[in-house]
Each structure stands twice: as structure tokens, then as C-alpha cells.
Design a protein around this motif. Sequence first.
Motif, mmCIF file in Angstrom:
data_model
loop_
_atom_site.group_PDB
_atom_site.id
_atom_site.type_symbol
_atom_site.label_atom_id
_atom_site.label_comp_id
_atom_site.label_asym_id
_atom_site.label_seq_id
_atom_site.Cartn_x
_atom_site.Cartn_y
_atom_site.Cartn_z
ATOM 1 N N VAL A 28 -12.516 5.799 3.530
ATOM 2 C CA VAL A 28 -11.184 5.942 2.959
ATOM 3 C C VAL A 28 -10.530 4.575 3.020
ATOM 4 C CG1 VAL A 28 -8.891 6.935 3.289
ATOM 5 C CG2 VAL A 28 -10.908 8.368 3.580
ATOM 6 N N ALA A 29 -10.000 4.122 1.906
ATOM 7 C CA ALA A 29 -9.198 2.897 1.864
ATOM 8 C C ALA A 29 -7.742 3.332 1.860
ATOM 9 C CB ALA A 29 -9.513 2.081 0.622
ATOM 10 N N ARG A 30 -6.926 2.675 2.697
ATOM 11 C CA ARG A 30 -5.513 3.045 2.825
ATOM 12 C C ARG A 30 -4.671 1.783 2.750
ATOM 13 N NH1 ARG A 30 -5.451 5.391 7.851
ATOM 14 N NH2 ARG A 30 -6.073 7.345 6.894
ATOM 15 N N ASN A 31 -3.597 1.850 1.968
ATOM 16 C CA ASN A 31 -2.681 0.706 1.901
ATOM 17 C C ASN A 31 -1.539 0.894 2.894
ATOM 18 O OD1 ASN A 31 -0.763 2.376 0.696
ATOM 19 N ND2 ASN A 31 -0.882 1.405 -1.301
ATOM 20 N N GLY B 268 0.466 4.034 2.845
ATOM 21 C CA GLY B 268 -0.211 5.278 3.184
ATOM 22 C C GLY B 268 -0.993 5.909 2.052
ATOM 23 N N THR C 44 -15.376 7.626 7.458
ATOM 24 C CA THR C 44 -15.120 9.028 7.783
ATOM 25 C C THR C 44 -16.422 9.784 8.066
ATOM 26 O OG1 THR C 44 -15.098 9.630 5.434
ATOM 27 C CG2 THR C 44 -12.968 9.088 6.467
ATOM 28 N N GLU D 275 -4.096 6.645 -0.224
ATOM 29 C CA GLU D 275 -5.503 6.623 0.146
ATOM 30 C C GLU D 275 -6.404 6.931 -1.040
ATOM 31 O OE1 GLU D 275 -5.177 8.302 4.717
ATOM 32 O OE2 GLU D 275 -6.008 9.596 3.161
ATOM 33 N N VAL E 47 -5.626 -3.695 2.276
ATOM 34 C CA VAL E 47 -5.975 -2.306 2.533
ATOM 35 C C VAL E 47 -6.778 -2.267 3.824
ATOM 36 C CG1 VAL E 47 -6.012 -1.578 0.112
ATOM 37 C CG2 VAL E 47 -8.116 -2.379 1.188
ATOM 38 N N ALA F 171 -10.679 7.978 -1.339
ATOM 39 C CA ALA F 171 -11.979 8.177 -0.702
ATOM 40 C C ALA F 171 -13.054 7.659 -1.649
ATOM 41 C CB ALA F 171 -12.202 9.654 -0.399
#
Length: 154
Positions: A22-25, A28, A16, A30, A11, A32
Amino acid sequence: MSEHQNPTHSVELLRTATNRYVARNADGAEVAFGRGEGLLSPVELLLAAIAGCSAIDVDTVTSRSTEPTGFRIGASGRKITEDSGGSRLADVNLSFHLAFPDDEGGRKAAGLVDRLVRLSLDKYCTVSRTVEHATPVEFETEVRVGGGPATTNR
């Protein structure tokens, strides 16, 4: 212990605002989190990951027989401070509260739950097994000041 070739999971975490991330893989998706009202803390995310991992294991199998009428897992842990001053969770507990219809499929699913939970925690849940095995965490840093070159450490 044999280790099989499995894909790497990753990830990316983006800040922000102060204490908000925000963690995003790679797909896409997500989530927070951070510190503040309306956010899960990193510790709560860890508890959610442990509960979620086992939830998927149990749900995948029981829903082959029937849809649950109730599916809730409580996850808790007690934060402790070690003699070194470091903190960690102790006494992590998952509490499964499941309900199924009163029919053949429901009774079959209900009869599988205890075994599935045990298999999840002992064998299949990557998250809880990682925590139990005290997997080392390595890191590297890259820091830039202004437009200058990056300083990298491992």
C-alpha cells in the motif's frame, strides 16, 4: 533551466503481504498494488501516473467549458531488456479518447484538446517529463536484525 522552489512530494510504502503493498501519502490517501490477481503492478502504476497527470491537465481546462460525455486515456508501453540485463519501458504511448456535447461549450473544449495534450506532455505533466529526462533515483537502506543496531547504507 530554472528550478523554482516547489514542495517535495512523498509517499510511504507498506508491505501488507508477500508481493502486496500500500502506498500512502501525507493526506492518508492510499493505493494498493503489487503482483497478483486484482492488483496493478508497479509498471502499470507508472503508466497510470503518466496518463493521470495528463488527464488532470486536459480535464482542468476543458471542463471550464463543459463536462465531457466520455473521457478515457489508454496508456501502454513495451517492456524491453537492455544489453546490461536491466529492463525498462520503451514506446510509451498515451491514447486520448474524449467526447463532448454537441453545443458551443463542447465544440470549444474539443478544439482545445490537441493543444492541451501537447502542452501537458511538453511542459506541465511532471510525471512524463520526469521519465523523459531520465531523473536519477537515489536510495538508502536501513536494516535491523532482531533488536540489534541498524545498518545504514546510501
